[in-house]
Scaffold this motif. Structure first.
Motif, PDB file in Angstrom:
ATOM      1  N   VAL A 124       0.844  -1.201   0.000  1.00 36.68           N
ATOM      2  CA  VAL A 124       0.000   0.000   0.000  1.00 36.68           C
ATOM      3  C   VAL A 124       0.876   1.247   0.000  1.00 36.68           C
ATOM      4  CG1 VAL A 124      -1.774   1.286   1.258  1.00 36.68           C
ATOM      5  CG2 VAL A 124      -1.885  -1.210   1.143  1.00 36.68           C
ATOM      6  N   HIS A 180      -3.200   5.764   1.589  1.00 34.37           N
ATOM      7  CA  HIS A 180      -4.623   5.569   1.897  1.00 34.37           C
ATOM      8  C   HIS A 180      -5.162   6.873   2.448  1.00 34.37           C
ATOM      9  CE1 HIS A 180      -4.371   5.467   6.329  1.00 34.37           C
ATOM     10  NE2 HIS A 180      -3.171   4.969   6.110  1.00 34.37           N
ATOM     11  N   LEU A 214     -10.561   4.854   6.383  1.00 44.63           N
ATOM     12  CA  LEU A 214      -9.915   3.543   6.397  1.00 44.63           C
ATOM     13  C   LEU A 214      -8.847   3.488   7.478  1.00 44.63           C
ATOM     14  CD1 LEU A 214      -9.250   3.282   2.555  1.00 44.63           C
ATOM     15  CD2 LEU A 214     -11.156   2.269   3.797  1.00 44.63           C
ATOM     16  N   HIS A 240      -5.851   0.657   8.989  1.00 44.28           N
ATOM     17  CA  HIS A 240      -5.177  -0.628   8.791  1.00 44.28           C
ATOM     18  C   HIS A 240      -5.391  -1.505  10.017  1.00 44.28           C
ATOM     19  CE1 HIS A 240      -1.406  -2.720   7.049  1.00 44.28           C
ATOM     20  NE2 HIS A 240      -2.427  -2.877   6.243  1.00 44.28           N
ATOM     21  N   TRP A 280      -8.202  -3.793   6.003  1.00 40.99           N
ATOM     22  CA  TRP A 280      -8.524  -2.409   6.332  1.00 40.99           C
ATOM     23  C   TRP A 280      -9.932  -2.349   6.902  1.00 40.99           C
ATOM     24  CZ3 TRP A 280      -5.198   1.684   5.818  1.00 40.99           C
ATOM     25  CH2 TRP A 280      -3.992   1.406   5.170  1.00 40.99           C
ATOM     26  N   LEU A 308      -7.631   3.532  -1.526  1.00 41.68           N
ATOM     27  CA  LEU A 308      -6.402   2.765  -1.342  1.00 41.68           C
ATOM     28  C   LEU A 308      -5.604   2.837  -2.639  1.00 41.68           C
ATOM     29  CD1 LEU A 308      -7.551  -0.575   0.341  1.00 41.68           C
ATOM     30  CD2 LEU A 308      -6.076   1.169   1.339  1.00 41.68           C
TER      31      LEU A 308
END
Length: 111
Positions: free
Chosen positions: A50, A53, A57, A59, A66, A76
């Motif tokens: 990734v 983002h 969202l 992690h 997510w 993303l």
């Protein structure tokens, strides 16, 4: 990717997510679920894949997913894995036993 709730169950669309393999892609996530939802895809959502983002969202600790806030939206930006198929899932935080399963199909790019 759209997250909805149908008959009390979380569902994600598309059920078959088609993306180019070994490529930088942007996935727009829109949730219409009244509870937080966890999107999972083993290895694909790890920090090393990734790039960026934003939005609603967060992690998850396992690094394979997510969390999307209820009725949340986010983006993303990531590097896809090598060509092949992989499962992805959507799970309501309130009902983790009832997981939607979809397929991520990563196709080789020409060139």
């Amino acid at each position: 990717m759209r997250i909805t709730k149908q008959d009390g169950r979380v569902a994600c669309s598309p059920g078959e997510l088609r993306l180019p393999a070994d490529s930088n892609v942007t996935i727009n996530v829109v949730s219409q679920s009244d509870s937080p939802v966890v999107l999972t895809s083993p290895n694909q959502f790890k920090n090393s894949q990734v790039h960026h983002h934003e939005g609603d969202l967060t992690h998850v600790a396992s690094e394979d997913g997510w969390t999307v806030k209820q009725n949340g939206k986010g983006v993303l930006k990531l590097r896809t894995l090598a060509a092949g198929q992989q499962d992805y899932g959507c799970t309501s935080v309130n009902n983790q036993k009832d997981t939607f399963r979809g397929k991520s199909v990563l196709s080789p790019t020409s060139g």
